[in-house]
Scaffold this motif. Structure first.
Motif, PDB file in Angstrom:
ATOM      1  N   ASP A   1      47.165  52.702  45.525  1.00  0.00           N
ATOM      2  CA  ASP A   1      45.971  53.523  45.656  1.00  0.00           C
ATOM      3  C   ASP A   1      45.155  53.546  44.375  1.00  0.00           C
ATOM      4  OD1 ASP A   1      45.259  56.975  46.310  1.00  0.00           O
ATOM      5  OD2 ASP A   1      44.210  55.188  46.955  1.00  0.00           O
ATOM      6  N   LEU A   2      45.003  52.379  43.784  1.00  0.00           N
ATOM      7  CA  LEU A   2      44.254  52.327  42.536  1.00  0.00           C
ATOM      8  C   LEU A   2      42.758  52.296  42.771  1.00  0.00           C
ATOM      9  CD1 LEU A   2      46.342  49.774  40.522  1.00  0.00           C
ATOM     10  CD2 LEU A   2      45.956  52.143  39.929  1.00  0.00           C
ATOM     11  N   THR A   3      42.351  51.943  43.965  1.00  0.00           N
ATOM     12  CA  THR A   3      40.936  51.807  44.245  1.00  0.00           C
ATOM     13  C   THR A   3      40.248  53.145  44.103  1.00  0.00           C
ATOM     14  OG1 THR A   3      41.519  50.154  45.827  1.00  0.00           O
ATOM     15  CG2 THR A   3      39.292  51.001  45.953  1.00  0.00           C
ATOM     16  N   GLU A   4      39.126  53.130  43.413  1.00  0.00           N
ATOM     17  CA  GLU A   4      38.410  54.379  43.246  1.00  0.00           C
ATOM     18  C   GLU A   4      37.417  54.545  44.375  1.00  0.00           C
ATOM     19  OE1 GLU A   4      37.216  52.795  39.703  1.00  0.00           O
ATOM     20  OE2 GLU A   4      39.298  52.874  39.106  1.00  0.00           O
ATOM     21  N   PRO A   5      37.482  55.683  45.065  1.00  0.00           N
ATOM     22  CA  PRO A   5      36.601  55.875  46.208  1.00  0.00           C
ATOM     23  C   PRO A   5      35.130  55.682  45.861  1.00  0.00           C
ATOM     24  CG  PRO A   5      38.216  57.634  46.059  1.00  0.00           C
ATOM     25  CD  PRO A   5      38.365  56.796  44.846  1.00  0.00           C
ATOM     26  N   ARG A   6      34.744  56.091  44.639  1.00  0.00           N
ATOM     27  CA  ARG A   6      33.337  55.991  44.277  1.00  0.00           C
ATOM     28  C   ARG A   6      32.844  54.567  44.248  1.00  0.00           C
ATOM     29  NH1 ARG A   6      31.963  59.534  39.224  1.00  0.00           N
ATOM     30  NH2 ARG A   6      31.964  57.466  38.340  1.00  0.00           N
ATOM     31  N   GLN A   7      33.792  53.657  44.052  1.00  0.00           N
ATOM     32  CA  GLN A   7      33.385  52.279  43.872  1.00  0.00           C
ATOM     33  C   GLN A   7      33.424  51.487  45.167  1.00  0.00           C
ATOM     34  OE1 GLN A   7      32.188  51.058  41.180  1.00  0.00           O
ATOM     35  NE2 GLN A   7      32.572  52.824  39.886  1.00  0.00           N
ATOM     36  N   GLN A   8      33.982  52.065  46.202  1.00  0.00           N
ATOM     37  CA  GLN A   8      34.231  51.255  47.378  1.00  0.00           C
ATOM     38  C   GLN A   8      32.950  50.674  47.983  1.00  0.00           C
ATOM     39  OE1 GLN A   8      36.742  53.779  49.678  1.00  0.00           O
ATOM     40  NE2 GLN A   8      38.572  52.741  48.988  1.00  0.00           N
ATOM     41  N   ASN A   9      31.888  51.464  47.989  1.00  0.00           N
ATOM     42  CA  ASN A   9      30.679  50.972  48.605  1.00  0.00           C
ATOM     43  C   ASN A   9      30.071  49.805  47.860  1.00  0.00           C
ATOM     44  OD1 ASN A   9      30.855  52.754  50.638  1.00  0.00           O
ATOM     45  ND2 ASN A   9      29.582  54.317  49.677  1.00  0.00           N
ATOM     46  N   SER A  10      30.193  49.863  46.527  1.00  0.00           N
ATOM     47  CA  SER A  10      29.530  48.832  45.747  1.00  0.00           C
ATOM     48  C   SER A  10      30.402  47.595  45.584  1.00  0.00           C
ATOM     49  CB  SER A  10      29.146  49.389  44.380  1.00  0.00           C
ATOM     50  OG  SER A  10      30.310  49.752  43.691  1.00  0.00           O
ATOM     51  N   THR A  11      31.610  47.641  46.023  1.00  0.00           N
ATOM     52  CA  THR A  11      32.478  46.481  45.864  1.00  0.00           C
ATOM     53  C   THR A  11      33.153  46.161  47.186  1.00  0.00           C
ATOM     54  OG1 THR A  11      34.277  47.925  45.183  1.00  0.00           O
ATOM     55  CG2 THR A  11      32.952  46.981  43.439  1.00  0.00           C
ATOM     56  N   GLU A  12      32.347  45.719  48.129  1.00  0.00           N
ATOM     57  CA  GLU A  12      32.905  45.482  49.452  1.00  0.00           C
ATOM     58  C   GLU A  12      33.621  44.143  49.549  1.00  0.00           C
ATOM     59  OE1 GLU A  12      29.960  46.316  52.343  1.00  0.00           O
ATOM     60  OE2 GLU A  12      29.890  48.438  51.816  1.00  0.00           O
ATOM     61  N   ILE A  13      33.414  43.320  48.551  1.00  0.00           N
ATOM     62  CA  ILE A  13      34.183  42.085  48.489  1.00  0.00           C
ATOM     63  C   ILE A  13      35.649  42.461  48.361  1.00  0.00           C
ATOM     64  CG2 ILE A  13      33.645  42.057  46.039  1.00  0.00           C
ATOM     65  CD1 ILE A  13      34.245  39.196  45.907  1.00  0.00           C
ATOM     66  N   SER A  14      36.516  41.726  49.075  1.00  0.00           N
ATOM     67  CA  SER A  14      37.931  42.094  49.029  1.00  0.00           C
ATOM     68  C   SER A  14      38.514  41.733  47.663  1.00  0.00           C
ATOM     69  CB  SER A  14      38.692  41.374  50.129  1.00  0.00           C
ATOM     70  OG  SER A  14      38.874  40.031  49.773  1.00  0.00           O
ATOM     71  N   GLU A  15      39.561  42.452  47.318  1.00  0.00           N
ATOM     72  CA  GLU A  15      40.189  42.204  46.027  1.00  0.00           C
ATOM     73  C   GLU A  15      40.754  40.784  45.973  1.00  0.00           C
ATOM     74  OE1 GLU A  15      42.251  45.218  43.392  1.00  0.00           O
ATOM     75  OE2 GLU A  15      43.930  44.296  44.433  1.00  0.00           O
ATOM     76  N   ALA A  16      41.354  40.363  47.089  1.00  0.00           N
ATOM     77  CA  ALA A  16      41.946  39.024  47.112  1.00  0.00           C
ATOM     78  C   ALA A  16      40.878  37.965  46.848  1.00  0.00           C
ATOM     79  CB  ALA A  16      42.623  38.777  48.456  1.00  0.00           C
ATOM     80  N   GLU A  17      39.724  38.170  47.462  1.00  0.00           N
ATOM     81  CA  GLU A  17      38.636  37.202  47.277  1.00  0.00           C
ATOM     82  C   GLU A  17      38.134  37.229  45.833  1.00  0.00           C
ATOM     83  OE1 GLU A  17      34.349  35.995  49.239  1.00  0.00           O
ATOM     84  OE2 GLU A  17      35.383  37.791  49.946  1.00  0.00           O
ATOM     85  N   ALA A  18      38.014  38.439  45.295  1.00  0.00           N
ATOM     86  CA  ALA A  18      37.557  38.568  43.907  1.00  0.00           C
ATOM     87  C   ALA A  18      38.536  37.875  42.961  1.00  0.00           C
ATOM     88  CB  ALA A  18      37.415  40.043  43.539  1.00  0.00           C
ATOM     89  N   ILE A  19      39.831  38.009  43.239  1.00  0.00           N
ATOM     90  CA  ILE A  19      40.834  37.378  42.368  1.00  0.00           C
ATOM     91  C   ILE A  19      40.678  35.856  42.412  1.00  0.00           C
ATOM     92  CG2 ILE A  19      43.315  36.964  42.086  1.00  0.00           C
ATOM     93  CD1 ILE A  19      43.696  39.873  43.189  1.00  0.00           C
ATOM     94  N   GLU A  20      40.534  35.336  43.625  1.00  0.00           N
ATOM     95  CA  GLU A  20      40.405  33.879  43.755  1.00  0.00           C
ATOM     96  C   GLU A  20      39.153  33.377  43.044  1.00  0.00           C
ATOM     97  OE1 GLU A  20      42.769  31.825  44.762  1.00  0.00           O
ATOM     98  OE2 GLU A  20      43.880  33.712  44.871  1.00  0.00           O
ATOM     99  N   ARG A  21      38.078  34.136  43.181  1.00  0.00           N
ATOM    100  CA  ARG A  21      36.821  33.712  42.541  1.00  0.00           C
ATOM    101  C   ARG A  21      36.897  33.875  41.024  1.00  0.00           C
ATOM    102  NH1 ARG A  21      32.167  33.032  45.777  1.00  0.00           N
ATOM    103  NH2 ARG A  21      32.708  33.093  47.976  1.00  0.00           N
ATOM    104  N   ALA A  22      37.578  34.906  40.599  1.00  0.00           N
ATOM    105  CA  ALA A  22      37.736  35.098  39.145  1.00  0.00           C
ATOM    106  C   ALA A  22      38.534  33.940  38.548  1.00  0.00           C
ATOM    107  CB  ALA A  22      38.428  36.427  38.866  1.00  0.00           C
ATOM    108  N   LYS A  23      39.483  33.428  39.300  1.00  0.00           N
ATOM    109  CA  LYS A  23      40.262  32.281  38.810  1.00  0.00           C
ATOM    110  C   LYS A  23      39.361  31.069  38.568  1.00  0.00           C
ATOM    111  CE  LYS A  23      44.702  33.358  40.953  1.00  0.00           C
ATOM    112  NZ  LYS A  23      45.660  32.987  42.015  1.00  0.00           N
TER     113      LYS A  23
END
Lengths: 214, 216
Positions: B12-34
């Motif tokens: 439950d690390l996700t911050e509720p305030r940020q959810q709207n602005s970061t709708e990209i999934s974490e898994a996708e963000a990780i792959e793209r960050a790589k």
């Protein structure tokens, strides 16, 4: 168990659940108050998790360091819709196709509005620099922002916040670039950027209208 | 005392305030960050910055140090992200990495991460008072978050470390023992003393406030 033993035992059995602890707590209001207060502290402590926001300086420093280390790809210019493709997932492939289509239509319209032989510079007078991009928007069927949002709400309500955000960003960008173009009518770069922004807006409309929503 | 964050504390690390602005999934963000995608890095940062920064701030009780450490934690994360294979939750990985960054920093500063002396004896000043049955100000009512933050900042570093890791971040004693390099018993003892000390600090704070309001 006396008070000293009770307090010492709390380090090992912190919820005071042994029968010896419970027996003592029933007869000792001071120790019972102590256990209650420690419980209060534990409950309040959980609220400290993630309670603070770092200053923007932190991300700026991280970004600079990442660029220095070559960990992130250089970006030529931050587009108002730079996050668009990232967030569109499977529909992302549509962007280049739509851009090509728009470019073709834009060139066709340009030929219709400006007769052949008209000097290129003349077509970019101060007035035209404002009116020409609107042709590109009119290409999307003369629709207004509200029409777009209605279309999105009807076809993909879950995407509405994303569209609103993208629309807001591109409108902001158009306003800024328009001001820049108005201030420097001969600035080719400003005009080009303005055209790009209008094209991005047009693309947004087309994507909604062509029901390419995932 | 079960920890209030025990259920899904890590997931439950996700911050509720940020959810709207970061709708990209974490898994996708990780792959793209790589692949070096700048925006994906920022998405990951936005999602986890509060938790990481708050951890650094709680453990150091210093804003400037906390910012530097949060920056270092994220930089290490980005440097190592290519090696992330997803065997464990990303947030667990990041959080453990952040704790390590802070612990390394404290060790470099030669601060005793856990002092056995402090744990078993404590100084006169730092040890919780043994006021069994004493008539003192009751810690009645809810505990104000800011008051608690101030009290945590006033804890000796060893106490603060264990308290933050256990009661704020939700780590178990065996995990803390592994991270900090102490025994489980030491971690338990340190935690109990930290709570007792906090209770004293909060009471002192309330007594001071009560005195001021009476004087005023």
């Amino acid at each position: 168990m006396n008070c000293v033993e009770l307090q010492q035992s709390l380090a090992e059995v912190e919820d005071a659940s042994t029968w010896q602890q419970r027996a003592h707590l029933r007869t000792c209001p001071a120790c019972a108050a102590l256990v209650r207060e420690l419980d209060q502290i534990v409950a309040a402590a959980a609220e400290l998790q993630g309670a603070d926001e770092p200053s923007p300086r932190v991300w700026n420093s991280i970004e600079i360091a990442l660029r220095k280390e070559g960990l992130i790809r250089p970006q030529s210019r931050r587009s108002p819709l730079s996050s668009f493709g990232l967030r569109w997932g499977r529909a992302g492939w549509l962007l280049p196709a739509l851009a090509l289509l728009l470019l073709t239509v834009g060139l066709y319209l340009r030929q219709q509005f400006y007769p052949a032989g008209l000097p290129q510079e003349a077509s970019f007078s101060r007035q035209d620099s404002i009116s020409q991009p609107r042709v590109a928007v009119a290409n999307s069927g003369g629709l207004e922002d509200e029409d777009l949002m209605q279309e999105v709400a009807a076809n993909a309500p879950s995407m509405r916040p994303q569209y609103e955000e993208n629309l807001r960003r591109v409108n902001e960008s158009i306003r800024d670039l328009q001001s820049a173009a108005d201030e420097s009518p001969n600035d080719q770069e400003a005009r080009r950027a303005l055209m790009d922004a209008y094209q991005q807006k047009s693309m947004l409309f087309d994507m909604a209208m062509e029901q390419s929503l995932p | 005392m079960p920890h209030p964050n025990d259920c899904g504390r890590i997931s439950d690390l996700t911050e509720p305030r940020q959810q709207n602005s970061t709708e990209i999934s974490e898994a996708e963000a990780i792959e793209r960050a790589k692949l070096g995608d700048a925006e994906a890095f920022q998405v990951l940062y936005d999602k986890h910055k509060r938790r990481v920064y708050s951890l650094c701030l709680r453990m150091t009780a210093n804003t400037a140090e906390a910012e530097d450490l949060a920056q270092e934690a994220f930089l290490q994360l980005y440097r190592k992200i290519a090696t992330f294979r997803g065997e464990s939750a990303f947030s667990t990985w990041l959080h453990r990495l952040s704790v390590n960054v802070v612990l390394m920093h404290l060790r470099k500063k030669s601060l005793p991460v856990v002092s056995l002396e402090e744990t078993t004896q404590g100084t006169e000043e730092d040890s919780p008072r043994k006021d069994f049955g004493a008539d003192d100000v009751a810690l009645s009512g809810s505990i104000d978050r800011l008051q608690l933050q101030r009290a945590v900042n006033d804890l000796p570093p060893g106490y603060r470390m264990i308290f933050v890791l256990h009661d704020v971040e939700g780590y178990e004693h065996n995990e803390i023992a592994g991270m900090v390099g102490c025994s489980i018993g030491n971690s338990k003892s340190q935690l109990h003393k930290a709570r007792m000390k906090l209770r004293d600090l909060l009471k002192m704070n309330r007594a001071e406030k009560a005195g001021k309001s009476r004087a005023g």
